[in-house]
Design a protein around this motif. Structure first.
Motif, PDB file in Angstrom:
ATOM      1  N   LEU A 141       0.836  -1.203   0.000  1.00  0.00           N
ATOM      2  CA  LEU A 141       0.000   0.000   0.000  1.00  0.00           C
ATOM      3  C   LEU A 141       0.869   1.252   0.000  1.00  0.00           C
ATOM      4  CD1 LEU A 141      -2.679  -0.920   2.709  1.00  0.00           C
ATOM      5  CD2 LEU A 141      -2.865  -1.215   0.230  1.00  0.00           C
ATOM      6  N   SER A 142       0.304   2.354  -0.474  1.00  0.00           N
ATOM      7  CA  SER A 142       1.000   3.637  -0.375  1.00  0.00           C
ATOM      8  C   SER A 142       0.999   4.093   1.083  1.00  0.00           C
ATOM      9  CB  SER A 142       0.298   4.688  -1.237  1.00  0.00           C
ATOM     10  OG  SER A 142      -0.965   5.021  -0.677  1.00  0.00           O
ATOM     11  N   GLY A 143       1.797   5.119   1.391  1.00  0.00           N
ATOM     12  CA  GLY A 143       1.838   5.641   2.750  1.00  0.00           C
ATOM     13  C   GLY A 143       0.478   6.111   3.243  1.00  0.00           C
ATOM     14  N   GLY A 144      -0.253   6.806   2.367  1.00  0.00           N
ATOM     15  CA  GLY A 144      -1.577   7.285   2.743  1.00  0.00           C
ATOM     16  C   GLY A 144      -2.553   6.147   2.994  1.00  0.00           C
ATOM     17  N   GLU A 145      -2.481   5.107   2.166  1.00  0.00           N
ATOM     18  CA  GLU A 145      -3.367   3.949   2.342  1.00  0.00           C
ATOM     19  C   GLU A 145      -3.019   3.192   3.614  1.00  0.00           C
ATOM     20  OE1 GLU A 145      -4.141   3.133  -2.440  1.00  0.00           O
ATOM     21  OE2 GLU A 145      -2.511   2.118  -1.381  1.00  0.00           O
ATOM     22  N   GLN A 146      -1.735   3.122   3.940  1.00  0.00           N
ATOM     23  CA  GLN A 146      -1.342   2.471   5.192  1.00  0.00           C
ATOM     24  C   GLN A 146      -1.847   3.262   6.398  1.00  0.00           C
ATOM     25  OE1 GLN A 146       2.878   1.739   5.218  1.00  0.00           O
ATOM     26  NE2 GLN A 146       2.716  -0.050   3.891  1.00  0.00           N
ATOM     27  N   GLN A 147      -1.847   4.589   6.288  1.00  0.00           N
ATOM     28  CA  GLN A 147      -2.382   5.396   7.390  1.00  0.00           C
ATOM     29  C   GLN A 147      -3.879   5.167   7.546  1.00  0.00           C
ATOM     30  OE1 GLN A 147      -0.451   7.694   9.601  1.00  0.00           O
ATOM     31  NE2 GLN A 147      -2.294   6.931  10.596  1.00  0.00           N
ATOM     32  N   MET A 148      -4.597   5.066   6.433  1.00  0.00           N
ATOM     33  CA  MET A 148      -6.019   4.728   6.498  1.00  0.00           C
ATOM     34  C   MET A 148      -6.210   3.378   7.171  1.00  0.00           C
ATOM     35  SD  MET A 148      -7.295   5.863   2.690  1.00  0.00           S
ATOM     36  CE  MET A 148      -7.122   7.538   2.091  1.00  0.00           C
ATOM     37  N   LEU A 149      -5.353   2.425   6.826  1.00  0.00           N
ATOM     38  CA  LEU A 149      -5.447   1.093   7.408  1.00  0.00           C
ATOM     39  C   LEU A 149      -5.192   1.137   8.913  1.00  0.00           C
ATOM     40  CD1 LEU A 149      -5.736  -1.952   7.201  1.00  0.00           C
ATOM     41  CD2 LEU A 149      -3.353  -2.077   6.437  1.00  0.00           C
ATOM     42  N   ALA A 150      -4.203   1.918   9.338  1.00  0.00           N
ATOM     43  CA  ALA A 150      -3.893   2.019  10.767  1.00  0.00           C
ATOM     44  C   ALA A 150      -5.062   2.615  11.545  1.00  0.00           C
ATOM     45  CB  ALA A 150      -2.635   2.864  10.966  1.00  0.00           C
TER      46      ALA A 150
END
Length: 263
Positions: A141-150
């Motif tokens: 995932l991109s950094g932004g998508e990983q933040q959404m996931l977190a």
């Protein structure tokens, strides 16, 4: 909901990081904690969530209360069960697990199967990108998508208080705006109280109700978002707005006050 009174934190039994920290977080609001690197912001979150122990840190003085109960000495898993969940700086997703497996991990303390399934769908409603990538390994995932996931993983714990540590870090500006709008939406719709650590003061002020500024392990200023945005010192040092050609030294500021003067 959360009250910290005169807290001191020491690492390795010798390094004093928080020095009489006092702040409070009203239920249902977003409170931002601002300050330069090394001010003690992340340490504050770890003191609340019980994660200091993993770094040989401890609260040696003062009281941390959640919903009127002292939580200083509780284990991290007990604190999660009481309704506090921290989203760590740098996101900390499990790279070799799928998006959905990461989301499921967030609800590991829960027993309600029906509500568990419903909340997985809720996470996907807030973050449609994650639904599209539910079977993809999280490391791709991109950094932004990983933040959404977190953040989505945190929602699975059904937190009363969510601690967010630098959610804008390493994320493209357009995604930062999207993520912060979703944080505000979660606060409004799920009634989740949020304590937000952030260096991007502009984006923090766009969603928070109150804000504190930390310096050297202490709170040196606090107020509503509007009060803080209109303060000349905050505008110069945190919003990049200077009303004169001469840029003041941070140490020369006379308007900065210790908390005991405005509490």
């Amino acid at each position: 909901m959360l009250r910290i009174s005169n807290a001191e934190v020491i690492y390795n039994k010798v390094i004093l990081v928080l020095k009489g920290l006092t702040l409070h977080v009203p239920e249902g609001q977003i409170v931002a904690l601002l300050g330069a690197n090394g001010a003690g912001k992340s340490t504050t979150l770890k003191a609340i969530s019980g994660l200091l122990r993993t770094e040989d840190g401890e609260v040696t003085e003062g009281v941390i209360e959640f919903m009127g109960e002292k939580i200083n000495n509780l284990q991290p898993e007990e604190i999660v069960r009481k309704g506090i969940f921290q989203v760590m700086e740098g996101r900390r997703v499990f790279d070799d697990m799928t998006v959905e497996e990461n989301i499921i991990v967030g609800g590991h303390t829960r027993k309600d199967k029906a509500g568990f399934k419903r909340d997985i769908d809720l996470v996907y409603d807030y973050f449609p990108r994650l639904r599209e990538r539910r079977n993809q390994l999280s490391g791709y995932l991109s950094g932004g998508e990983q933040q959404m996931l977190a953040i989505g993983r945190a929602l699975m714990a059904r937190p009363k208080l969510m601690l967010l540590d630098e959610p804008s870090l390493g994320i493209a500006p357009l995604l930062v705006q999207e993520i912060f709008q979703l944080i505000k939406k979660i606060n409004t719709e799920e009634k989740t109280t949020i304590l937000l650590v952030e260096q991007n003061a502009n984006v923090a002020f766009s969603i928070c109700d109150h804000a504190y500024i930390m310096e050297g392990g202490r709170v040196v200023m606090g107020g509503t978002a509007e009060q803080m945005k209109s303060n000349d010192d905050v505008k110069e040092f945190y919003l990049g707005i200077s009303e004169g050609a001469h840029k003041k030294s941070y140490r020369e500021l006379k308007q900065y006050r210790r908390r005991k003067r405005w509490l």
